[in-house]
Every structure is written in structure tokens, then in C-alpha cells.
Design a protein around this motif. Structure first.
Motif, PDB file in Angstrom:
ATOM      1  N   UNK A 185      71.887  73.698 -51.387  1.00  0.00           N
ATOM      2  CA  UNK A 185      72.972  74.612 -51.760  1.00  0.00           C
ATOM      3  C   UNK A 185      72.462  76.055 -51.816  1.00  0.00           C
ATOM      4  N   UNK A 186      71.323  76.248 -52.485  1.00  0.00           N
ATOM      5  CA  UNK A 186      70.767  77.600 -52.633  1.00  0.00           C
ATOM      6  C   UNK A 186      70.459  78.203 -51.262  1.00  0.00           C
ATOM      7  N   UNK A 187      69.843  77.406 -50.405  1.00  0.00           N
ATOM      8  CA  UNK A 187      69.462  77.876 -49.065  1.00  0.00           C
ATOM      9  C   UNK A 187      70.703  78.295 -48.264  1.00  0.00           C
ATOM     10  N   UNK A 301      72.199  77.373 -60.045  1.00  0.00           N
ATOM     11  CA  UNK A 301      73.512  77.497 -59.400  1.00  0.00           C
ATOM     12  C   UNK A 301      74.155  78.829 -59.774  1.00  0.00           C
ATOM     13  N   UNK A 302      74.105  79.160 -61.062  1.00  0.00           N
ATOM     14  CA  UNK A 302      74.662  80.429 -61.536  1.00  0.00           C
ATOM     15  C   UNK A 302      73.968  81.607 -60.853  1.00  0.00           C
ATOM     16  N   UNK A 303      72.636  81.576 -60.796  1.00  0.00           N
ATOM     17  CA  UNK A 303      71.904  82.684 -60.165  1.00  0.00           C
ATOM     18  C   UNK A 303      72.307  82.848 -58.702  1.00  0.00           C
ATOM     19  N   UNK A 305      75.056  81.851 -57.141  1.00  0.00           N
ATOM     20  CA  UNK A 305      76.448  82.312 -57.015  1.00  0.00           C
ATOM     21  C   UNK A 305      76.576  83.789 -57.384  1.00  0.00           C
ATOM     22  N   UNK A 306      75.852  84.208 -58.423  1.00  0.00           N
ATOM     23  CA  UNK A 306      75.920  85.601 -58.876  1.00  0.00           C
ATOM     24  C   UNK A 306      75.325  86.541 -57.817  1.00  0.00           C
ATOM     25  N   UNK A 307      74.196  86.145 -57.239  1.00  0.00           N
ATOM     26  CA  UNK A 307      73.533  86.972 -56.222  1.00  0.00           C
ATOM     27  C   UNK A 307      74.406  87.072 -54.975  1.00  0.00           C
ATOM     28  N   UNK A 308      74.959  85.941 -54.544  1.00  0.00           N
ATOM     29  CA  UNK A 308      75.768  85.943 -53.319  1.00  0.00           C
ATOM     30  C   UNK A 308      77.016  86.792 -53.513  1.00  0.00           C
ATOM     31  N   UNK A 309      77.727  86.617 -54.615  1.00  0.00           N
ATOM     32  CA  UNK A 309      78.955  87.373 -54.770  1.00  0.00           C
ATOM     33  C   UNK A 309      78.659  88.857 -55.014  1.00  0.00           C
ATOM     34  N   UNK A 310      77.562  89.171 -55.700  1.00  0.00           N
ATOM     35  CA  UNK A 310      77.194  90.574 -55.915  1.00  0.00           C
ATOM     36  C   UNK A 310      76.813  91.269 -54.611  1.00  0.00           C
ATOM     37  N   UNK A 311      76.036  90.616 -53.780  1.00  0.00           N
ATOM     38  CA  UNK A 311      75.544  91.262 -52.561  1.00  0.00           C
ATOM     39  C   UNK A 311      76.547  91.212 -51.417  1.00  0.00           C
ATOM     40  N   UNK A 312      77.478  90.264 -51.464  1.00  0.00           N
ATOM     41  CA  UNK A 312      78.563  90.310 -50.481  1.00  0.00           C
ATOM     42  C   UNK A 312      79.589  91.360 -50.898  1.00  0.00           C
ATOM     43  N   UNK A 313      79.498  91.751 -52.189  1.00  0.00           N
ATOM     44  CA  UNK A 313      80.381  92.816 -52.676  1.00  0.00           C
ATOM     45  C   UNK A 313      81.848  92.459 -52.617  1.00  0.00           C
ATOM     46  N   UNK A 314      82.147  91.149 -52.596  1.00  0.00           N
ATOM     47  CA  UNK A 314      83.558  90.754 -52.466  1.00  0.00           C
ATOM     48  C   UNK A 314      84.139  90.233 -53.765  1.00  0.00           C
ATOM     49  N   UNK A 315      83.314  90.250 -54.826  1.00  0.00           N
ATOM     50  CA  UNK A 315      83.805  89.853 -56.130  1.00  0.00           C
ATOM     51  C   UNK A 315      84.397  88.456 -56.173  1.00  0.00           C
ATOM     52  N   UNK A 316      83.941  87.580 -55.294  1.00  0.00           N
ATOM     53  CA  UNK A 316      84.511  86.218 -55.277  1.00  0.00           C
ATOM     54  C   UNK A 316      83.978  85.401 -56.441  1.00  0.00           C
TER      55      UNK A 316
END
Ligand SMILES: [Zn+2]
Length: 316
Positions: A185-187, A301-303, A305-316
Motif C-alpha cells: 500500500x505504501x509503495x 497508513x496515516x503517514x 495518506x497524509x504525505x500523499x494528499x499533502x504533496x498532491x495538493x488536492x486535499x483529498x
């Protein structure tokens, strides 16, 4: 709206429950009551010990949510708790830098099993600190390495209570399956971030193993332990990096003061680059007990999800 919120909270609890207890619910415990008193330092170790020890163990973590293991010194009560333990698991690799003497006394003086779980990791897979000539202790950030630590916990428990070795082995196998799924999942999630923005800027250097395992660049102004002062030049470098790579987010950590991160955000804004604090990452401690983030799998999982949504900048 209120109903929706209640439903989603219930859904989260069900999800967290099913992930957190799968290993224990499927395999019947040979113990009618907890027989082995396990004491650990960080929550990440305690959570793994609970998954593997199941109904045979009573597990106590000395360091709760938001506690920094690099600076932690044992209280008198901790020492009593450690003396009463049947078996002690700690991280090692200099993580609990101010507790080494206590562990040595207990191991050598009392002959109690006192096991540094991260030191099972082969030397060629360990990283060293970029700032000091010391090993990097944050191995739980690579799920595959943490699976090795889980194996060491199972080994320690089995050596202490050989009668339950089959039970611990079965729990380890079930938990390892969950860790494999988490690693995948992380990968997959981190790979969704475009390479240009796949850069994690956070307060201290806890994410080197995460960086290597999941192919994301990591910059941390505070160095490997939280004991070092952060240089002004260091902060300037971080600001320049945010501007050069057009990074939309920087992250704070639960066990570290957010001051440094806030100074970087303000500095970037002064130069016309908008950066948001992309959220809270769990680096050296789990989230609150009883929450999904209060488990190792939940923390990672939290880390992610937080990194992906922060760096995609889409606030998902
Ligand atoms: Zn740390």
C-alpha cells in the motif's frame, strides 16, 4: 450531516478493529489469562508484541503518544515496571540513548531477557545518520525491516515460553501478512506523487528508511536526533528547496516541537512561495491509544495518506 459523521466514525472503528485484531481473533490463545508480563519502550514495539503475544501477554509501553524516545529518561516508576517485567523489548541502535545503562543493568545484573529488537536487522540494511557517526534507529519506517523486528519479538517470546511457540509463530505469520499488505500500500500510494514533488520536508530525520523503502526524497533540518540545535543556514536551505521544487506542503511530527516547521513556512511565504503544513506525521511515537493511529499499521497508513494528499495538493 451529524448522522454521516457518526456513520463514518463507526466505519473507521470497524476498519481499525478488523485490521488491528485480525491476527488474534483467528488463532485461539492457549492461555486462559495473560501469563507473560512484557514491557517495551516505544508504542510501535508494544503494538507488535500485542499482536504476536495475543492472549498470553500483558504488554506495557513506557512511552505513550507524543513522547520523544531520544530524550526520554526512565522515571523511578519506569524502573520498577522494568524490574517487574518478565521480558523487555526496546528499539536499540541508540534510539533510547538515555536508557542504555538501565537496560544493561537489567540484562547483566538480573539476567532478564532484555532485547533490542531493531538490532536483529543485518548491518548492510542499516542506515547511518547523515549528521553523526551513529546508526539511524528509525527502522520502523520501513515496513519490511519492521517485519524483521516482529520476528525478533516472536523469537524472544518463544524462548521465554517455549510451550506457546506455535501460537506465537502463527500470530507472527498472520501479522506478517498484514505488514506485507501495508508495505505494498505504501509503495503504491507514494508512487502516485509526481517525481518532482516527491519530496518530504519534515522536522527531524526520522524518515531515511521510509525514503529508501518508498522512493521519496527526505529533507529534515533537525538532524537525526532531537538533541541538536537547528542552524539558521539549515532553515534557509529548506526554504530554498521548497521554492526550487515548488513543494506545496511541509509536515510536522507528533513528538517534535512544530516551531522549526512554522519558521520555514513563514520564510517561504516571505519569498512569495505558498506552503501549507500538510499535516501531522507520527515519527517516533504512535497516536493516542484506542485510535487507528495508535497502532503501528495505523501510524504508517496515516503517514502515507497524509504525505500523499499533502504533496498532491488536492486535499483529498
Ligand atoms: Zn527520531
Amino acid at each position: 450531516m451529524k448522522h454521516l459523521a457518526v456513520i463514518s466514525v463507526i466505519a473507521l472503528l470497524v476498519l481499525a478493529g478488523s485490521i488491528g485484531t485480525a491476527a488474534q481473533s483467528e488463532i485461539e490463545s492457549p492461555c486462559s489469562a495473560p501469563e507473560i508480563n512484557v514491557v517495551t519502550t516505544i508504542g510501535m514495539i508494544a503494538d507488535v508484541a500485542r499482536n504476536i503475544g495475543g492472549g498470553c501477554t500483558q504488554v506495557t509501553a513506557l512511552m505513550g503518544a507524543g513522547v520523544d524516545p531520544h530524550l526520554y529518561t526512565a522515571t523511578e516508576r519506569d524502573v520498577e515496571t522494568l524490574f517487574e517485567a518478565d521480558i523487555i523489548f526496546y528499539g536499540g541502535l541508540h534510539l533510547e540513548a538515555r536508557m542504555i545503562d538501565v537496560f544493561e543493568q537489567i540484562r547483566d545484573g538480573m539476567g532478564k531477557p532484555t532485547i533490542p529488537v531493531s538490532e536483529v536487522i543485518p548491518e548492510d540494511l542499516r542506515l547511518t545518520s547523515p549528521t553523526y557517526n551513529q546508526p539511524d534507529p528509525h527502522v520502523w519506517m520501513d515496513v519490511q525491516l519492521w517485519a524483521l523486528a516482529a520476528g525478533e519479538i516472536a523469537r524472544g517470546l518463544s524462548e521465554y515460553a517455549p510451550a506457546y511457540a506455535d501460537y506465537f509463530a502463527a500470530n507472527l505469520a498472520a501479522y506478517t501478512n498484514e505488514l506485507d499488505a501495508l508495505d505494498t500500500y505504501a509503495r503504491e500510494q507514494i508512487a502516485r506523487i509526481p517525481e518532482q514533488q516527491r519530496v518530504l520536508v519534515t522536522a527531524h530525520d526520522a524518515f531515511q528508511y521510509f525514503s529508501r523503502a518508498y522512493e521519496i526524497e527526505v529533507y529534515a533540518p533537525q538532524g537525526i536526533t532531537t538533541e541538536s540545535e537547528v542552524g539558521v543556514q539549515n532553515i534557509r536551505d529548506m526554504i530554498q528547496l521548497l521554492i526550487d521544487r515548488q513543494l506545496p506542503a511541509i509536515f510536522v511530527e507528533s513528538s517534535i516541537s512544530p516551531d522549526v516547521v512554522e519558521a520555514i513556512v513563514a520564510g517561504a511565504e516571505d519569498q512569495g512561495h505558498e506552503v501549507v503544513i500538510g499535516g501531522l506525521l507520527f515519527s517516533d511515537a504512535l497516536g493516542d491509544e484506542g485510535t487507528f493511529e495508535g497502532t503501528y499499521i495505523g501510524m504508517i497508513t496515516h503517514n502515507v495518506d497524509t504525505i500523499v494528499s499533502g504533496l498532491l495538493g488536492d486535499g483529498e
